[in-house]
Design a protein around this motif. Structure first.
Motif, PDB file in Angstrom:
ATOM      1  N   UNK A 413      35.729   7.509  -3.697  1.00 36.47           N
ATOM      2  CA  UNK A 413      35.245   8.703  -4.138  1.00 36.47           C
ATOM      3  C   UNK A 413      33.991   8.658  -5.087  1.00 36.47           C
ATOM      4  N   UNK A 414      34.203   7.730  -5.986  1.00 36.01           N
ATOM      5  CA  UNK A 414      33.109   7.419  -7.061  1.00 36.01           C
ATOM      6  C   UNK A 414      31.819   6.790  -6.190  1.00 36.01           C
ATOM      7  N   UNK A 415      31.973   6.281  -5.378  1.00 37.26           N
ATOM      8  CA  UNK A 415      30.712   5.618  -4.546  1.00 37.26           C
ATOM      9  C   UNK A 415      30.171   7.109  -3.729  1.00 37.26           C
ATOM     10  N   UNK A 416      30.883   7.775  -3.189  1.00 37.24           N
ATOM     11  CA  UNK A 416      30.556   8.762  -2.613  1.00 37.24           C
ATOM     12  C   UNK A 416      29.652   9.850  -3.390  1.00 37.24           C
ATOM     13  N   UNK A 417      30.011   9.962  -4.488  1.00 32.89           N
ATOM     14  CA  UNK A 417      29.311  11.005  -5.565  1.00 32.89           C
ATOM     15  C   UNK A 417      28.014  10.345  -5.597  1.00 32.89           C
ATOM     16  N   UNK A 418      27.702   8.975  -5.672  1.00 34.42           N
ATOM     17  CA  UNK A 418      26.330   8.312  -6.099  1.00 34.42           C
ATOM     18  C   UNK A 418      25.780   8.433  -4.716  1.00 34.42           C
ATOM     19  N   UNK A 419      26.341   8.107  -3.853  1.00 31.81           N
ATOM     20  CA  UNK A 419      25.532   8.354  -2.354  1.00 31.81           C
ATOM     21  C   UNK A 419      24.954   9.768  -2.250  1.00 31.81           C
ATOM     22  N   UNK A 420      25.846  10.773  -2.512  1.00 32.55           N
ATOM     23  CA  UNK A 420      25.417  12.114  -2.542  1.00 32.55           C
ATOM     24  C   UNK A 420      24.228  12.451  -3.521  1.00 32.55           C
ATOM     25  N   UNK A 421      24.379  12.056  -4.428  1.00 34.04           N
ATOM     26  CA  UNK A 421      23.161  12.331  -5.377  1.00 34.04           C
ATOM     27  C   UNK A 421      21.963  11.320  -5.101  1.00 34.04           C
ATOM     28  N   UNK A 422      21.922  10.298  -4.300  1.00 34.44           N
ATOM     29  CA  UNK A 422      20.801   9.476  -3.924  1.00 34.44           C
ATOM     30  C   UNK A 422      20.101  10.318  -2.749  1.00 34.44           C
ATOM     31  N   UNK A 423      18.711   9.699  -2.677  1.00 32.46           N
ATOM     32  CA  UNK A 423      17.850  10.095  -1.391  1.00 32.46           C
ATOM     33  C   UNK A 423      18.005   8.899  -0.225  1.00 32.46           C
ATOM     34  N   UNK A 424      18.563   9.366   0.976  1.00 31.72           N
ATOM     35  CA  UNK A 424      18.711   8.352   1.773  1.00 31.72           C
ATOM     36  C   UNK A 424      17.947   8.710   2.970  1.00 31.72           C
ATOM     37  N   UNK A 425      16.904   7.810   3.247  1.00 29.65           N
ATOM     38  CA  UNK A 425      15.743   8.098   4.307  1.00 29.65           C
ATOM     39  C   UNK A 425      15.949   6.913   5.521  1.00 29.65           C
ATOM     40  N   UNK A 426      15.672   7.430   6.668  1.00 30.53           N
ATOM     41  CA  UNK A 426      15.726   6.390   7.805  1.00 30.53           C
ATOM     42  C   UNK A 426      14.465   5.987   7.935  1.00 30.53           C
ATOM     43  N   UNK A 427      14.268   4.638   8.718  1.00 34.78           N
ATOM     44  CA  UNK A 427      13.004   4.080   8.827  1.00 34.78           C
ATOM     45  C   UNK A 427      12.011   4.842   9.556  1.00 34.78           C
ATOM     46  N   UNK A 428      12.340   6.086  10.013  1.00 36.38           N
ATOM     47  CA  UNK A 428      11.202   6.859  10.417  1.00 36.38           C
ATOM     48  C   UNK A 428      10.752   8.046   9.177  1.00 36.38           C
ATOM     49  N   UNK A 429      11.190   7.793   8.209  1.00 40.34           N
ATOM     50  CA  UNK A 429      10.814   8.730   6.767  1.00 40.34           C
ATOM     51  C   UNK A 429      11.594   9.986   6.931  1.00 40.34           C
TER      52      UNK A 429
END
Length: 455
Positions: A413-429
């Motif tokens: 759950x802790x990692x999920x909180x960080x992932x949710x706050x992060x900006x995740x982009x795919x290789x297409x931007x």
């Protein structure tokens, strides 16, 4: 009782504890009672020997030793709680002073969880693979399904690639036939790579009734890892025939009426698989970025214990089940012993740092684990272990492992909180949105051995 804490380094402290003698009364009484049950003195009933007689006959020192051994864990725990420490492993205790009737002084050195500062992690950015399912991917998936529905027809010719041969095998090591080295009526598809190295070349060109001998390293059994002389006799050659790719095949191999519907379902399933892989990739890369942001000192003894645990599990569980030695495994992997040591140490360091950081996040974010989350996690763990949920749950409870599972869920759950706050982009931007269910699966791969770090 008085106690003081001295920080020796970021992960180790020394507790100095002073105990007034009157606080040893309960332990002294228990010591006299225990000795009473163990000894006999003429003129006294068992268990009714006065304390002064025990002192005279067996020495006050023996009583004090028993009392101190009984009392030390209690006073150590009190000192740890008073100082609000999170110990890792067992302490090194040294009795510095013991004066009968006056005082007990001791020190205890122990590794502790380091104090961590979790910085703002909302600026983490990672890139992951885009979810793209090509026509080629779909064709490959359908072709694999087609392979499963292939039929075989015996033929009167020499065996060739793709044929299914029925064979008898006999393995000799140093000229002796192995007790478990004989197998008859084995079905083998040439080119599948599912049996022994060298068998494809040996059987290709053989017709029913013909045999050949080749040398190969045995992968399992009583002589696993040894070179063997293997005789293979072909008793039947059968050609594999693939069904036509049409609507009839779709009806045979699936619940769909048409080949196009089957392909559409394959495309959907492949997309789901790639989305899951994408979520896993995002979790791993966000975790790496998070670990880069936090300074995490690692206790050396904890690290060595973790390295030894990983080696033991690999050698005696994973490789043992495959009939491989560590040396053979390294040979297959193309690694030197030094490279293996380095990789194991790096993985252990990462595992420990991951647990420390995510546990700190659990506290910082005040995350709790409810019964439903714990049950879902238990079901997943049971499935991966090959046990039924009831069997796995019973083993967990009997082994006192429930807190460890709770910790795994909380870290996910802790990692999920960080992932949710992060900006995740795919290789297409494109921005990638990960759902909560996928995020909650995080952190298991990075778990370190819990019993080594829970103190």
């Amino acid at each position: 009782m008085k106690s003081a804490v001295e920080t020796l380094n970021p992960t180790r402290v020394r507790l100095t504890v002073e105990v007034p003698f009157e606080e040893l009364k309960d332990s002294l009484d228990a010591a006299y009672k225990k000795i009473n049950q163990q000894v006999t003195v003429k003129g006294f009933r068992k268990g009714k020997i006065p304390a002064r007689v025990i002192d005279q006959r067996f020495g006050r020192g023996a009583v004090l030793e028993e009392a101190v051994n009984d009392a030390l864990p209690k006073f150590y725990t009190e000192a740890v709680n008073e100082a609000e420490l999170s110990p890792l492993g067992q302490p090194d205790v040294d009795i510095t002073e013991l004066k009968d009737g006056e005082t007990l002084n001791f020190t205890a050195e122990v590794d502790v969880r380091p104090a961590l500062e979790i910085p703002d992690y909302s600026g983490i950015e990672v890139e992951v693979d885009a979810v793209e399912v090509t026509d080629e991917d779909v064709e490959k998936s359908v072709e694999q399904l087609r392979e499963r529905f292939a039929s075989t027809t015996p033929v009167e010719r020499a065996a060739q690639d793709g044929d299914v041969v029925t064979i008898d095998l006999q393995a000799k090591v140093e000229g002796e036939v192995l007790e478990d080295g004989i197998a008859n009526g084995v079905s083998y598809t040439i080119g599948s790579g599912e049996l022994l190295d060298g068998i494809d070349d040996a059987v290709k060109g053989l017709s029913a009734g013909e045999e050949a001998t080749f040398t190969s390293e045995l992968k399992g059994g009583s002589a696993a890892g040894k070179e063997a002389e293997v005789t293979v006799k072909v008793t039947q050659v059968a050609a594999r025939e693939l069904p036509e790719l049409d609507d009839e095949f779709a009806q045979l191999a699936s619940e769909f009426d048409t080949l196009e519907e089957l392909k559409a379902d394959s495309r959907k399933r492949l997309a789901n698989m790639k989305q899951f892989d994408q979520a896993t990739q995002a979790q791993e890369r966000v975790l790496e970025k998070l670990l880069e942001l936090v300074e995490v000192p690692v206790p050396e003894k904890l690290l060595e214990d973790e390295i030894n645990t990983r080696k033991h599990n690999l050698e005696h569980h994973q490789l043992g089940q495959m009939g491989l030695t560590l040396d053979k495994y390294l040979e297959i992997q193309g690694k030197t012993a030094e490279e293996f040591e380095t990789e194991t140490r790096e993985a252990a360091v990462k595992g420990i740092k991951t647990q420390f950081v995510l546990d700190e996040l659990v506290k910082k974010e005040q995350l709790n684990v409810n019964q439903e989350e714990l049950t879902e996690h238990l079901m997943r763990r049971a499935a991966s272990s090959g046990m039924s949920p009831d069997q796995f749950a019973q083993a967990v409870v009997e082994g006192g492992q429930v807190p460890l599972l709770v910790g795994e869920v909380a870290r996910g759950k802790a990692l999920a909180v960080v992932v949710e706050a992060a900006t995740v982009k795919d290789t297409n931007g494109e921005i990638v949105n990960l759902d909560d269910e996928e995020e909650t699966e995080a952190a298991e791969a990075s778990e370190t051995s819990e019993e080594k770090t829970e103190g």
